[in-house]
Write an enzyme that holds these catalytic residues in place. Structure first.
Site, mmCIF file in Angstrom:
data_model
loop_
_atom_site.group_PDB
_atom_site.id
_atom_site.type_symbol
_atom_site.label_atom_id
_atom_site.label_comp_id
_atom_site.label_asym_id
_atom_site.label_seq_id
_atom_site.Cartn_x
_atom_site.Cartn_y
_atom_site.Cartn_z
ATOM 1 N N GLY A 112 -3.389 -3.083 16.467
ATOM 2 C CA GLY A 112 -4.519 -2.038 16.164
ATOM 3 C C GLY A 112 -5.709 -2.342 16.212
ATOM 4 O O GLY A 112 -5.986 -3.747 16.302
ATOM 5 N N ASP A 142 -3.319 3.307 8.799
ATOM 6 C CA ASP A 142 -3.918 4.630 9.083
ATOM 7 C C ASP A 142 -3.942 5.155 7.750
ATOM 8 O O ASP A 142 -4.916 6.051 7.955
ATOM 9 C CB ASP A 142 -2.646 5.137 10.007
ATOM 10 C CG ASP A 142 -2.432 4.662 11.362
ATOM 11 O OD1 ASP A 142 -3.575 4.085 11.978
ATOM 12 O OD2 ASP A 142 -1.381 4.611 11.386
ATOM 13 N N LYS A 144 1.587 4.007 8.948
ATOM 14 C CA LYS A 144 1.202 3.188 9.987
ATOM 15 C C LYS A 144 1.860 3.677 11.295
ATOM 16 O O LYS A 144 2.732 4.223 11.222
ATOM 17 C CB LYS A 144 1.541 1.838 9.724
ATOM 18 C CG LYS A 144 0.544 1.043 8.545
ATOM 19 C CD LYS A 144 1.149 -0.483 8.506
ATOM 20 C CE LYS A 144 1.431 -1.070 9.567
ATOM 21 N NZ LYS A 144 0.045 -1.251 10.312
ATOM 22 N N GLY A 173 -0.698 3.602 16.545
ATOM 23 C CA GLY A 173 -0.973 2.795 17.548
ATOM 24 C C GLY A 173 0.339 2.442 18.752
ATOM 25 O O GLY A 173 0.228 2.266 19.587
ATOM 26 N N GLU A 225 6.036 -3.635 13.809
ATOM 27 C CA GLU A 225 5.306 -3.861 12.656
ATOM 28 C C GLU A 225 6.081 -3.901 11.255
ATOM 29 O O GLU A 225 6.105 -4.839 10.641
ATOM 30 C CB GLU A 225 4.265 -2.793 12.340
ATOM 31 C CG GLU A 225 2.928 -3.068 13.501
ATOM 32 C CD GLU A 225 1.998 -1.760 13.307
ATOM 33 O OE1 GLU A 225 0.894 -1.908 13.926
ATOM 34 O OE2 GLU A 225 2.506 -0.645 12.949
ATOM 35 N N LYS A 261 -9.683 5.281 5.319
ATOM 36 C CA LYS A 261 -8.259 5.522 5.409
ATOM 37 C C LYS A 261 -7.559 5.809 4.018
ATOM 38 O O LYS A 261 -6.530 5.887 3.952
ATOM 39 C CB LYS A 261 -7.850 4.213 5.839
ATOM 40 C CG LYS A 261 -8.225 3.765 7.135
ATOM 41 C CD LYS A 261 -7.956 4.731 8.209
ATOM 42 C CE LYS A 261 -8.213 4.269 9.601
ATOM 43 N NZ LYS A 261 -9.500 3.827 10.104
#
Length: 285
Positions: A80, A139, A149, A152, A158, A176
Site C-alpha cells: 500500500g 485502512d 486492511k 489494496g 498480508e 484512518k
C-alpha cells in the site's frame, strides 16, 4: 602715510564687494553633516509553515516505524501507499550502510518489485516461518487497535505474513482512525474464490443486513473483475453503521464456503503509529 592710505583703500574695496563670503575658507564636502535620509517603509509578512499533505503524514509515520528495525532482522514488508514509504526508507538505510543483513518477506508482487529494485534481500514464509517484525499500513484503526486492511487487494498475503510476525507495527495517518470498524463508510474487503462469486456476494450482504451493508464486486478501471495475486476476486462490504462485534463478524464471514480471507485484522497489531498535524503518536496495547 602713502602705504597706510593704500592699505585703507584696499580694505574699503573688499568690503564693498558683492561676494563677501569669499573671505572665508569653504568647509570640505566630506565633513559637511548630511541630513539623515528617512528610511523607506517596509513590511514583514508572517511566514506560515506549509500544510502537511496526507503523503507527508504517511512518511512521518513510516520513518518512525523504521526505528523499530535492527540489522539482522527478518521483516514482513507490507503493501500500500504507506508501506511503500517504509520500504523506500529501508532501501535508503541499506544503501547508506546503517542497516545490514536484513531479509524482507513481501506481502504482494507490487511490494516485491519495489523492494527488489532497492536492493533489499527477499525471501518467503516457507524459508522464514518466523518473522521478527512486520510493518504495514491500515485502512481503519479502532480504539482497541483492531484494523481493517486490504483495500489494496493484498489482504490474504498480508494476514499470513503478519500473523507469523513476533511484532506487527502499523503505520497510518490520522484520517484512518475510527470509533468502530466499518465506520469510515469505505470498503471492508473479503477475498473469495472466483467460482460462483455472485452466490457468495449475496450471502455476505445478508450477514450484515442490520448494519445496512452493501456488497460490491471489486472491478478494475476497464470494468473487469479485480483479480488478487492469488487469482481470487474481492467483494467489498460497505457499512452504514460500524460492525458491532468484530470477532463474531470475522468468524461468520470465514464460515462461508468459498471465502478465502477477510480484511478484519483483530488483535494482531502490537503498536500503531499515527501521524497527525500535531505530531506522531504511538499507541500500544
Amino acid at each position: 602715510m602713502a602705504i597706510a592710505a593704500a592699505t585703507a583703500a584696499a580694505l574699503s574695496s573688499l568690503s564693498s564687494s558683492s561676494s563677501p563670503s569669499r573671505l572665508f575658507l569653504r568647509t570640505p564636502r566630506a565633513l559637511t553633516p548630511r541630513t539623515p535620509r528617512r528610511p523607506r517603509p517596509f513590511s514583514v509578512k508572517a511566514l506560515s509553515a506549509p500544510a502537511l499533505t496526507q503523503d507527508d503524514l504517511k512518511k512521518l509515520a513510516a520513518d518512525k516505524a523504521v526505528e523499530y528495525v535492527r540489522s539482522g532482522m527478518v521483516l514482513g514488508l507490507g503493501t500500500g501507499s504507506t508501506a511503500a514509504f517504509v520500504v523506500a526508507k529501508l532501501g535508503e538505510l541499506l544503501k547508506a550502510g546503517q542497516l545490514k543483513d536484513i531479509v524482507g518477506v513481501p506481502t504482494s508482487k507490487r511490494t516485491e518489485e519495489q523492494a527488489r529494485g532497492l536492493g533489499i534481500p527477499l525471501s518467503v514464509l516457507d524459508d522464514h516461518p518466523r518473522i521478527d517484525l512486520a510493518i504495514d499500513g491500515a485502512d481503519e484503526v479502532d480504539p482497541d487497535l483492531n484494523l481493517v486492511k486490504g483495500r489494496g487487494g493484498a489482504l490474504l498475503r498480508e494476514k499470513m505474513v503478519e500473523a507469523a510476525s513476533k511484532e506487527f507495527v502499523v503505520v497510518a495517518d490520522e484520517t484512518k482512525l475510527v470509533d468502530g470498524l466499518g465506520g469510515s463508510g469505505l470498503a471492508m474487503p473479503v477475498e473469495i474464490v472466483q467460482f460462483c462469486w455472485k452466490y457468495n456476494l449475496v450471502r455476505l450482504k445478508e450477514l450484515f443486513n442490520e448494519e445496512g451493508c452493501e456488497a460490491k464486486l471489486r472491478l478494475n478501471e476497464d470494468g473487469k473483475p479485480y483479480v488478487t495475486d492469488n487469482s481470487n476476486y474481492i467483494v467489498d462490504l460497505y457499512f452504514k453503521t460500524p460492525i458491532k462485534d468484530g470477532p463474531a463478524a470475522g468468524k461468520e464471514i470465514s464460515s462461508l464456503e468459498g471465502v478465502v480471507e477477510h480484511g478484519l485484522f483483530l488483535n494482531m497489531a502490537t503498536a500503531v503509529i499515527i501521524a497527525g498535524k500535531t505530531g506522531v503518536d504511538v499507541k500500544t496495547k
